[in-house]
Scaffold this motif. Structure first.
Motif, short mmCIF file in Angstrom:
data_model
loop_
_atom_site.label_atom_id
_atom_site.label_comp_id
_atom_site.label_asym_id
_atom_site.label_seq_id
_atom_site.Cartn_x
_atom_site.Cartn_y
_atom_site.Cartn_z
N UNK A 128 2.63 -4.83 -0.04
CA UNK A 128 3.88 -5.15 0.63
C UNK A 128 4.49 -3.86 1.17
N UNK A 129 4.93 -3.88 2.43
CA UNK A 129 5.44 -2.66 3.06
C UNK A 129 6.95 -2.47 2.87
N UNK A 130 7.63 -3.47 2.29
CA UNK A 130 9.05 -3.29 1.97
C UNK A 130 9.39 -4.12 0.72
N UNK A 131 10.55 -3.84 0.15
CA UNK A 131 10.91 -4.49 -1.10
C UNK A 131 11.09 -5.99 -0.98
N UNK A 132 11.66 -6.43 0.13
CA UNK A 132 11.91 -7.86 0.34
C UNK A 132 10.59 -8.65 0.40
N UNK A 154 -0.05 -5.82 -7.36
CA UNK A 154 0.79 -5.88 -6.17
C UNK A 154 1.35 -4.48 -5.92
N UNK A 155 1.04 -3.93 -4.73
CA UNK A 155 1.45 -2.58 -4.37
C UNK A 155 2.63 -2.63 -3.40
N UNK A 156 3.76 -2.05 -3.79
CA UNK A 156 4.90 -1.89 -2.90
C UNK A 156 4.83 -0.47 -2.33
N UNK A 157 4.47 -0.34 -1.06
CA UNK A 157 4.33 1.00 -0.46
C UNK A 157 4.49 0.90 1.05
N UNK A 172 -1.06 5.75 2.63
CA UNK A 172 -1.14 5.70 1.16
C UNK A 172 -1.44 4.28 0.68
N UNK A 173 -0.83 3.30 1.32
CA UNK A 173 -1.09 1.90 0.94
C UNK A 173 -2.57 1.56 1.13
N UNK A 174 -3.14 2.00 2.24
CA UNK A 174 -4.56 1.75 2.51
C UNK A 174 -5.44 2.45 1.49
N UNK A 175 -5.08 3.70 1.18
CA UNK A 175 -5.84 4.47 0.19
C UNK A 175 -5.81 3.80 -1.19
N UNK A 198 -9.16 2.12 -3.06
CA UNK A 198 -9.64 2.65 -4.33
C UNK A 198 -9.49 1.66 -5.47
N UNK A 199 -8.41 0.90 -5.48
CA UNK A 199 -8.21 -0.08 -6.55
C UNK A 199 -9.18 -1.25 -6.42
N UNK A 200 -9.46 -1.67 -5.20
CA UNK A 200 -10.45 -2.74 -5.01
C UNK A 200 -11.83 -2.26 -5.42
#
Length: 230
Positions: free
Chosen positions: A32-36, A6-9, A14-17, A21-23
């Protein structure tokens, strides 16, 4: 079982990158684009590892880390913090809050990918892939053994790490400087030509049996790649 990251970014590029790469490395990735939003996703499906940006909208990365550590379901989930804050006091604060590792932006995938594997292996060993194969080469990280074409290959520690790294990215060309950072470490001074020596030793060990093709491709002025299909 495919590890779920799970990427919080909140930076879209950067989130797309990271996701791409991880996939490509074989992980299942949620963003997720925010903490909530990320906390809600973690509640709906417990991830196997969290990549957590420090500066997030709505709920900060530090607070996200605290909340994840406060929930029984996510208490032991590995957390790697990604942030532009590079001061030592910030790193200590992040680790004290419960993060397992810490990387400063800009994030290099060459550095991040081994860190993810290392954290998974240390904290959730059942998810770490300790046997990797490419073509007729098999590497067993636990037993520290390598086989090619069914026969054992004897490698020194540096050649083993070099092969392990190349097998994580088959076909990708790495410069000598990139291999130095990944295999020897960025804090160790080693002559660039040392890479050529160890690549030569690795080649010799992998082709000791007659008829086996050299699996390492040299790309002039660029570097080396593991390429069994070329």
């Amino acid at each position: 079982m495919t590890p779920h990251i799970l990427v919080f970014e909140d930076e879209d590029a950067l989130a797309t990158l990271l996701q791409y790469n991880l996939e490509k490395e074989g992980y299942k990735v949620s963003v997720a684009s925010d903490g909530e939003e990320g906390l809600m996703q973690a509640e709906e499906e417990t991830p196997d590892l969290v990549l957590l940006d420090w500066m997030l909208p709505k709920v900060s990365g530090i607070e996200v880390c605290r909340r994840l550590r406060g929930r029984p379901e996510t208490r032991n989930v590995p957390i790697i913090m990604l942030t532009a804050r590079g001061e030592e006091s910030d790193r200590v604060r992040g680790l004290d809050t419960g993060a397992d590792d810490y990387l400063t932006k800009p994030v290099s995938m060459v550095e991040l990918t081994p860190r993810i594997r290392a954290v998974l292996r240390r904290i959730r060993p059942g998810l770490a892939d300790d046997r990797v194969s490419h073509g007729d080469i098999i590497i067993d990280r636990v037993a520290h053994r390598v086989k090619r074409d069914g026969k054992e290959v004897h490698l020194g520690p540096t050649e083993f790490r070099l092969l392990d790294y190349l097998m994580q990215h088959p076909g990708r060309v790495f410069s000598r400087e990139q291999l130095l950072d990944a295999v020897w470490g960025s804090d160790v001074y080693v002559e660039v030509r040392t890479v050529d020596v160890h690549v030569g030793r690795l080649r010799k060990a992998l082709t000791v049996t007659d008829g086996l093709r050299d699996p390492i491709r040299t790309v002039r002025s660029a570097g080396y790649a593991l390429d069994l299909e070329g």
